[in-house]
Design a protein around this motif. Sequence first.
Motif, short mmCIF file in Angstrom:
data_model
loop_
_atom_site.label_atom_id
_atom_site.label_comp_id
_atom_site.label_asym_id
_atom_site.label_seq_id
_atom_site.Cartn_x
_atom_site.Cartn_y
_atom_site.Cartn_z
N CYS A 143 0.82 -1.21 0.00
CA CYS A 143 0.00 0.00 0.00
C CYS A 143 0.85 1.26 0.00
O CYS A 143 0.65 2.18 -0.81
CB CYS A 143 -0.94 0.00 1.21
N SER A 144 1.83 1.31 0.90
CA SER A 144 2.62 2.53 1.04
C SER A 144 3.54 2.77 -0.15
O SER A 144 3.70 3.91 -0.60
CB SER A 144 3.43 2.49 2.34
N GLU A 145 4.14 1.71 -0.69
CA GLU A 145 5.03 1.88 -1.84
C GLU A 145 4.24 2.23 -3.09
O GLU A 145 4.71 3.01 -3.93
CB GLU A 145 5.85 0.62 -2.06
N THR A 146 3.04 1.67 -3.24
CA THR A 146 2.19 2.06 -4.36
C THR A 146 1.90 3.55 -4.30
O THR A 146 2.03 4.27 -5.30
CB THR A 146 0.87 1.26 -4.35
N ALA A 147 1.52 4.03 -3.12
CA ALA A 147 1.21 5.45 -2.96
C ALA A 147 2.44 6.32 -3.22
O ALA A 147 2.35 7.36 -3.89
CB ALA A 147 0.67 5.70 -1.56
N ARG A 148 3.58 5.89 -2.71
CA ARG A 148 4.81 6.70 -2.87
C ARG A 148 5.24 6.78 -4.33
O ARG A 148 5.52 7.87 -4.85
CB ARG A 148 5.93 6.10 -2.03
N ILE A 149 5.28 5.64 -5.00
CA ILE A 149 5.79 5.62 -6.37
C ILE A 149 4.83 6.32 -7.32
O ILE A 149 5.26 7.02 -8.25
CB ILE A 149 6.08 4.17 -6.81
N LEU A 150 3.53 6.18 -7.08
CA LEU A 150 2.56 6.87 -7.94
C LEU A 150 2.46 8.35 -7.62
O LEU A 150 1.89 9.11 -8.41
CB LEU A 150 1.18 6.22 -7.81
N GLY A 151 2.99 8.77 -6.48
CA GLY A 151 2.89 10.18 -6.10
C GLY A 151 1.49 10.58 -5.71
O GLY A 151 1.04 11.69 -6.02
N LEU A 152 0.78 9.70 -5.00
CA LEU A 152 -0.59 10.00 -4.59
C LEU A 152 -0.61 11.13 -3.56
O LEU A 152 0.33 11.28 -2.76
CB LEU A 152 -1.25 8.76 -3.98
N PRO A 153 -1.69 11.91 -3.54
CA PRO A 153 -1.85 12.89 -2.46
C PRO A 153 -1.78 12.19 -1.10
O PRO A 153 -2.21 11.03 -0.96
CB PRO A 153 -3.24 13.47 -2.73
N ALA A 154 -1.27 12.90 -0.10
CA ALA A 154 -1.02 12.29 1.20
C ALA A 154 -2.28 11.75 1.86
O ALA A 154 -2.21 10.80 2.67
CB ALA A 154 -0.33 13.30 2.12
N ASP A 155 -3.44 12.33 1.54
CA ASP A 155 -4.68 11.89 2.19
C ASP A 155 -5.46 10.85 1.39
O ASP A 155 -6.60 10.54 1.72
CB ASP A 155 -5.58 13.09 2.51
N TYR A 156 -4.86 10.29 0.34
CA TYR A 156 -5.49 9.19 -0.40
C TYR A 156 -5.13 7.88 0.27
O TYR A 156 -4.04 7.74 0.85
CB TYR A 156 -5.04 9.17 -1.85
N ARG A 157 -6.03 6.92 0.21
CA ARG A 157 -5.80 5.62 0.83
C ARG A 157 -5.69 4.53 -0.23
O ARG A 157 -6.35 4.59 -1.26
CB ARG A 157 -6.95 5.29 1.79
N VAL A 158 -4.88 3.52 0.06
CA VAL A 158 -4.63 2.41 -0.88
C VAL A 158 -4.88 1.10 -0.15
O VAL A 158 -4.39 0.90 0.97
CB VAL A 158 -3.19 2.44 -1.40
N ALA A 159 -5.61 0.19 -0.80
CA ALA A 159 -5.90 -1.13 -0.20
C ALA A 159 -5.69 -2.24 -1.22
O ALA A 159 -5.87 -2.04 -2.42
CB ALA A 159 -7.32 -1.17 0.33
N VAL A 160 -5.32 -3.40 -0.71
CA VAL A 160 -5.30 -4.63 -1.50
C VAL A 160 -6.64 -5.32 -1.30
O VAL A 160 -7.05 -5.57 -0.16
CB VAL A 160 -4.16 -5.57 -1.04
N VAL A 161 -7.34 -5.63 -2.40
CA VAL A 161 -8.68 -6.20 -2.31
C VAL A 161 -8.78 -7.47 -3.15
O VAL A 161 -7.93 -7.73 -4.00
CB VAL A 161 -9.75 -5.17 -2.74
N PRO A 162 -9.82 -8.27 -2.95
CA PRO A 162 -9.95 -9.52 -3.68
C PRO A 162 -10.34 -9.35 -5.15
O PRO A 162 -10.90 -8.33 -5.54
CB PRO A 162 -11.08 -10.26 -2.94
N ALA A 163 -10.03 -10.36 -5.95
CA ALA A 163 -10.62 -10.55 -7.28
C ALA A 163 -10.17 -9.58 -8.34
O ALA A 163 -10.94 -9.17 -9.20
CB ALA A 163 -12.14 -10.58 -7.19
N SER A 164 -8.90 -9.20 -8.29
CA SER A 164 -8.28 -8.43 -9.37
C SER A 164 -8.97 -7.07 -9.55
O SER A 164 -9.64 -6.57 -8.64
CB SER A 164 -8.29 -9.24 -10.67
N ASP A 165 -8.78 -6.46 -10.71
CA ASP A 165 -9.41 -5.15 -10.96
C ASP A 165 -10.93 -5.26 -10.94
O ASP A 165 -11.61 -4.35 -10.46
CB ASP A 165 -8.94 -4.62 -12.32
N THR A 166 -11.45 -6.36 -11.45
CA THR A 166 -12.90 -6.56 -11.45
C THR A 166 -13.46 -6.48 -10.03
O THR A 166 -14.46 -5.81 -9.76
CB THR A 166 -13.26 -7.90 -12.08
N GLY A 167 -12.80 -7.16 -9.10
CA GLY A 167 -13.25 -7.11 -7.72
C GLY A 167 -13.19 -5.71 -7.14
O GLY A 167 -14.08 -5.28 -6.41
N ALA A 168 -12.12 -4.97 -7.48
CA ALA A 168 -11.97 -3.60 -6.96
C ALA A 168 -13.07 -2.70 -7.50
O ALA A 168 -13.64 -1.89 -6.76
CB ALA A 168 -10.59 -3.07 -7.33
#
Length: 377
Positions: A51-76
């Motif tokens: 989660c944290s490395e995805t946010a860092r490398i993509l340069g997400l705003p500090a208040d955005y949240r990142v989660a790992v979820v089931p079932a690939s992109d379709t599940g997300a």
Amino acid sequence: MQQPLVKPKNPNFSSGPCAKRPGYDVSTLALDTLGRSHRSALGKEALGRVCSETARILGLPADYRVAVVPASDTGAVEMALWSLLGPRGVDVLAWETFGATWVNDIVHQLKLPHVNVLEAPYGALPDLARVNFDNDVVFPWNGTTSGVKVPNGDWIAADRAGLTICDATSAVFAMDLPWDKLDVVTFSWQKVLGGEGAHGMLILSPRAVARLQEYTPPWPMPKIFRMTSNGKLNEGLFKGDTINTPSMLCVADYLDALAWVGRLGGVQATMARSEANLKIVADFVAAHDWISFLAKDPATRSNTSVCLTVDVTDAQVKAMAQLLEAQGVAFDIAAYKDAPAGIRVWCGATVEADDLRALLPWLQWAHAQVTRHSVQQ
């Protein structure tokens, strides 16, 4: 035409799962999490790093949240649709297979009452000026099965009242996304980074989080979609907790891909690699009148899932793909089953430019083979 002499070193041009990164070696993965609980300190640390490395490398705003979820992109995507839609009308955009899937879910499964469907045929975009941002807006950034992407985020209202929910599975790490205009972004590991399947990524803006906390959908919510409890966000999801058991081997594989992006110089480098790959194909198409982009407008041409049409019959273009596979030159490059017959070549960052350069003469050879055979008949 004589058969070319040089073959791609890596013939994997599938649009998902996509080619592994250059130099990939499974034996170099950090596998200390295998056989351990994903709820152990070690497992949670690895998932938290996802989660944290995805946010860092993509340069997400500090208040955005990142989660790992089931079932690939379709599940997300499904998780977002079922959890967030309902309080407002919905504009949903469809110009290829997966956009049409979200239309079906919203209209026929959720059965929402105020839905505006904006559609376009394969190769084109809907009229983006017609989108009503008082509504929630659901759209793919890049049409993986049509090779058509939105040109930029200028059409998205900064002062929107509704949420923007973006399926960006073949765009994240390859295209410049305006994070401040996107409230929900989904993707999967097996696209631009060449990771493994079965896991999705869900990125939420503060506006999306507020919706989750303020709105309770009227329909039953499956466990794998639940992000709140008693109106409160499950913060653990965004720190390494997962709703169900993930593959820790896939987690190690994704962390390896993220580290590769870091070594390249970050997301700007992966975007540049993908754009350079598109130019190689574009130069070839410009030099040959028998092959064209499915996307007619250059500004909307995908730099990942590059979809091409060929001046032969559907059966002949299928024969071209089969010839290339038989020669060990290109695997899995026929157009998606619902799309117009053609060739689809993945040009994401994990594809080497030299492999693309080696592939293109073989495309010309295969075209010559199927048209020569037709003339002889």
